[in-house]
Design a protein around this motif. Structure first.
Motif, PDB file in Angstrom:
ATOM      1  N   ALA A 118       0.732  -1.101   0.093  1.00  0.00           N
ATOM      2  CA  ALA A 118       0.088  -0.122  -0.124  1.00  0.00           C
ATOM      3  C   ALA A 118       0.703   1.190   0.000  1.00  0.00           C
ATOM      4  O   ALA A 118       0.389   2.326  -0.426  1.00  0.00           O
ATOM      5  N   GLN A 119       2.191   1.072   0.605  1.00  0.00           N
ATOM      6  CA  GLN A 119       2.974   2.348   0.473  1.00  0.00           C
ATOM      7  C   GLN A 119       3.842   2.572  -0.848  1.00  0.00           C
ATOM      8  O   GLN A 119       4.536   3.555  -0.713  1.00  0.00           O
ATOM      9  N   LEU A 120       3.872   1.701  -1.722  1.00  0.00           N
ATOM     10  CA  LEU A 120       4.724   1.715  -2.844  1.00  0.00           C
ATOM     11  C   LEU A 120       4.189   2.966  -3.808  1.00  0.00           C
ATOM     12  O   LEU A 120       2.963   3.467  -3.820  1.00  0.00           O
ATOM     13  N   ASN A 121       5.257   3.520  -4.454  1.00  0.00           N
ATOM     14  CA  ASN A 121       5.045   4.411  -5.129  1.00  0.00           C
ATOM     15  C   ASN A 121       5.451   4.065  -6.641  1.00  0.00           C
ATOM     16  O   ASN A 121       6.769   4.018  -6.920  1.00  0.00           O
ATOM     17  N   PRO A 122       4.440   3.475  -7.586  1.00  0.00           N
ATOM     18  CA  PRO A 122       4.905   3.080  -8.775  1.00  0.00           C
ATOM     19  C   PRO A 122       5.813   4.013  -9.783  1.00  0.00           C
ATOM     20  O   PRO A 122       6.532   3.577 -10.562  1.00  0.00           O
ATOM     21  N   LYS A 123       5.535   5.049  -9.448  1.00  0.00           N
ATOM     22  CA  LYS A 123       6.251   6.345 -10.334  1.00  0.00           C
ATOM     23  C   LYS A 123       7.911   6.244 -10.110  1.00  0.00           C
ATOM     24  O   LYS A 123       8.658   6.763 -10.873  1.00  0.00           O
ATOM     25  N   LYS A 124       8.187   5.721  -8.808  1.00  0.00           N
ATOM     26  CA  LYS A 124       9.561   5.737  -8.701  1.00  0.00           C
ATOM     27  C   LYS A 124      10.369   4.365  -8.642  1.00  0.00           C
ATOM     28  O   LYS A 124      11.094   4.146  -8.264  1.00  0.00           O
ATOM     29  N   MET A 125       9.292   3.475  -9.330  1.00  0.00           N
ATOM     30  CA  MET A 125       9.942   2.058  -9.402  1.00  0.00           C
ATOM     31  C   MET A 125      10.367   1.638 -10.845  1.00  0.00           C
ATOM     32  O   MET A 125       9.909   2.262 -11.746  1.00  0.00           O
ATOM     33  N   LYS A 126      11.540   0.844 -10.632  1.00  0.00           N
ATOM     34  CA  LYS A 126      11.768   0.441 -12.042  1.00  0.00           C
ATOM     35  C   LYS A 126      10.994  -0.799 -12.454  1.00  0.00           C
ATOM     36  O   LYS A 126      10.417  -1.445 -11.782  1.00  0.00           O
ATOM     37  N   ALA A 127      11.112  -0.901 -13.822  1.00  0.00           N
ATOM     38  CA  ALA A 127      10.171  -1.930 -14.372  1.00  0.00           C
ATOM     39  C   ALA A 127      10.259  -3.397 -13.628  1.00  0.00           C
ATOM     40  O   ALA A 127       9.464  -4.093 -13.473  1.00  0.00           O
ATOM     41  N   ALA A 128      11.682  -3.799 -13.229  1.00  0.00           N
ATOM     42  CA  ALA A 128      11.978  -5.116 -12.604  1.00  0.00           C
ATOM     43  C   ALA A 128      11.167  -4.960 -11.219  1.00  0.00           C
ATOM     44  O   ALA A 128      10.571  -6.149 -10.799  1.00  0.00           O
ATOM     45  N   GLU A 129      11.202  -3.988 -10.467  1.00  0.00           N
ATOM     46  CA  GLU A 129      10.704  -3.978  -9.168  1.00  0.00           C
ATOM     47  C   GLU A 129       9.128  -4.046  -9.395  1.00  0.00           C
ATOM     48  O   GLU A 129       8.452  -4.657  -8.751  1.00  0.00           O
ATOM     49  N   MET A 130       8.756  -3.303 -10.271  1.00  0.00           N
ATOM     50  CA  MET A 130       7.197  -3.601 -10.483  1.00  0.00           C
ATOM     51  C   MET A 130       6.792  -4.853 -11.160  1.00  0.00           C
ATOM     52  O   MET A 130       5.662  -5.290 -10.546  1.00  0.00           O
ATOM     53  N   LYS A 131       7.497  -5.485 -11.834  1.00  0.00           N
ATOM     54  CA  LYS A 131       7.070  -6.939 -12.243  1.00  0.00           C
ATOM     55  C   LYS A 131       7.106  -7.954 -10.979  1.00  0.00           C
ATOM     56  O   LYS A 131       6.222  -8.634 -11.058  1.00  0.00           O
ATOM     57  N   LYS A 132       8.182  -7.704 -10.212  1.00  0.00           N
ATOM     58  CA  LYS A 132       8.375  -8.514  -8.911  1.00  0.00           C
ATOM     59  C   LYS A 132       7.194  -8.219  -8.177  1.00  0.00           C
ATOM     60  O   LYS A 132       6.372  -9.175  -7.529  1.00  0.00           O
ATOM     61  N   THR A 133       6.635  -7.025  -7.826  1.00  0.00           N
ATOM     62  CA  THR A 133       5.439  -6.758  -7.081  1.00  0.00           C
ATOM     63  C   THR A 133       4.386  -7.228  -7.582  1.00  0.00           C
ATOM     64  O   THR A 133       3.460  -8.132  -6.825  1.00  0.00           O
ATOM     65  N   LEU A 134       4.231  -7.021  -9.076  1.00  0.00           N
ATOM     66  CA  LEU A 134       2.877  -7.658  -9.559  1.00  0.00           C
ATOM     67  C   LEU A 134       2.987  -9.425  -9.383  1.00  0.00           C
ATOM     68  O   LEU A 134       1.817  -9.982  -9.095  1.00  0.00           O
ATOM     69  N   LYS A 135       4.190 -10.075  -9.864  1.00  0.00           N
ATOM     70  CA  LYS A 135       4.105 -11.472  -9.566  1.00  0.00           C
ATOM     71  C   LYS A 135       3.802 -11.829  -8.178  1.00  0.00           C
ATOM     72  O   LYS A 135       2.857 -12.789  -7.990  1.00  0.00           O
ATOM     73  N   ALA A 136       4.300 -11.052  -7.167  1.00  0.00           N
ATOM     74  CA  ALA A 136       4.020 -11.420  -5.642  1.00  0.00           C
ATOM     75  C   ALA A 136       2.520 -11.258  -5.217  1.00  0.00           C
ATOM     76  O   ALA A 136       2.003 -11.763  -4.257  1.00  0.00           O
ATOM     77  N   ASN A 137       1.901 -10.622  -6.034  1.00  0.00           N
ATOM     78  CA  ASN A 137       0.518 -10.206  -5.965  1.00  0.00           C
ATOM     79  C   ASN A 137      -0.507 -10.929  -6.889  1.00  0.00           C
ATOM     80  O   ASN A 137      -1.631 -11.065  -6.962  1.00  0.00           O
ATOM     81  N   GLY A 138       0.286 -11.975  -7.612  1.00  0.00           N
ATOM     82  CA  GLY A 138      -0.467 -12.695  -8.346  1.00  0.00           C
ATOM     83  C   GLY A 138      -1.158 -12.316  -9.650  1.00  0.00           C
ATOM     84  O   GLY A 138      -2.145 -12.526 -10.292  1.00  0.00           O
ATOM     85  N   ILE A 139      -0.555 -11.233 -10.257  1.00  0.00           N
ATOM     86  CA  ILE A 139      -1.115 -10.428 -11.517  1.00  0.00           C
ATOM     87  C   ILE A 139       0.038 -10.521 -12.530  1.00  0.00           C
ATOM     88  O   ILE A 139       1.242 -10.381 -12.235  1.00  0.00           O
TER      89      ILE A 139
END
Ligand SMILES: [Zn+2]
Ligand SMILES: [Zn+2]
Length: 260
Positions: A118-139
């Motif tokens: 809930a605290q993440l800011n996608p605008k400050k995230m690299k593509a790899a970090e975003m992918k990792k987050t999505l995978k961890a959330n089953g998306i």
């Protein structure tokens, strides 16, 4: 009449102690939708079924994506998970990881996890970090950087709503649903999912055709649907008389969500 009562009462008391059971397996078709994220479960996707005694002599199974199902506390061994032994090696490994990572004692950790998403800011995230987050959330973690950002933004919004409602008790969740004229039945997880969905996408309106049923929705995908999908009316009970309704729509206006 006395004889009927005598046989009926032990049956109903034994029904009351019947435990919920669980099953797992790849979806046989793409007709079922997930009770968690409400998206269609693709044919072949791993899904977990929660089997509870229905109103009659039959059981009711509600399905969720493996990723959308928290490990139930009363499932203490994979031997109790019907269908597990018949899975192929890849699916078995996925289910084992699910079982071990969300098992006993995970409640606190998962609340912390939700809070951190809930605290993440996608605008400050690299593509790899975003992918990792999505995978961890089953998306599904594919797409351009903009698409990933949109998906993470939606995931963050959902996590914020989840963190908010996770702290609530069943009566509190029911009060929120009541204030929004949403269905109040089901297990705690279902109430929570309904509150999260409503807070993020808006409340489901009453059926414009019969005026009695609260519409249900199936989303075409896990993210990016904006709360729109295939809407239908489940009908409703008018006193003890069930009113059927065949209303269907592809777009309805979701109503502002209120906090009581
Ligand atoms: Zn799901
Ligand atoms: Zn209707």
């Amino acid at each position: 009449v006395a004889a009927r009562t005598a046989t009926a009462s032990p049956a109903s008391s034994s029904r009351a102690v019947v435990m919920t059971s669980y099953q797992v397996g790849p979806a046989a078709s793409n007709r079922a939708s997930c009770k968690g994220c409400k998206a269609k479960i693709d044919k072949g996707a791993l899904r977990v079924g929660t089997v509870t005694p229905g109103p009659g002599d039959y059981d009711v199974t509600s399905w969720r994506h493996l990723e959308c199902q928290k490990h139930p506390k009363n499932l203490t061994s994979l031997d109790e998970l019907a269908g597990f032994s018949g899975l192929d090696a890849v699916d078995k490994a996925k289910v084992e990881a699910w079982f071990n990572n969300s098992g006993v004692g995970a409640k606190k950790r998962s609340a912390d996890e939700v809070e951190s998403v809930a605290q993440l800011n996608p605008k400050k995230m690299k593509a790899a970090e975003m992918k990792k987050t999505l995978k961890a959330n089953g998306i599904d973690a594919t797409g351009s950087k903009d698409e990933l950002q949109g998906k993470v933004q939606e995931t963050v919004k959902r996590a914020a709503a989840e963190a908010h409602y996770m702290k609530m008790t069943v009566p509190q969740l029911k009060a929120v649903l009541e204030a929004n004229t949403q269905l109040k039945g089901g297990a705690k997880q279902e109430l929570l999912d309904r509150c999260v969905d409503g807070k993020v996408y808006g409340a489901l309106p009453r059926c414009p055709q019969c005026g009695g049923g609260v519409l249900r929705v199936v989303y075409p995908s896990q993210t990016g649907h904006g709360g729109q999908g295939k809407f239908s009316c489940p009908g409703y009970y008018d006193d003890d008389h069930f009113v059927r309704c065949n209303f269907k729509a592809e777009h309805v206006e979701r109503l502002p969500w209120v906090e009581p």
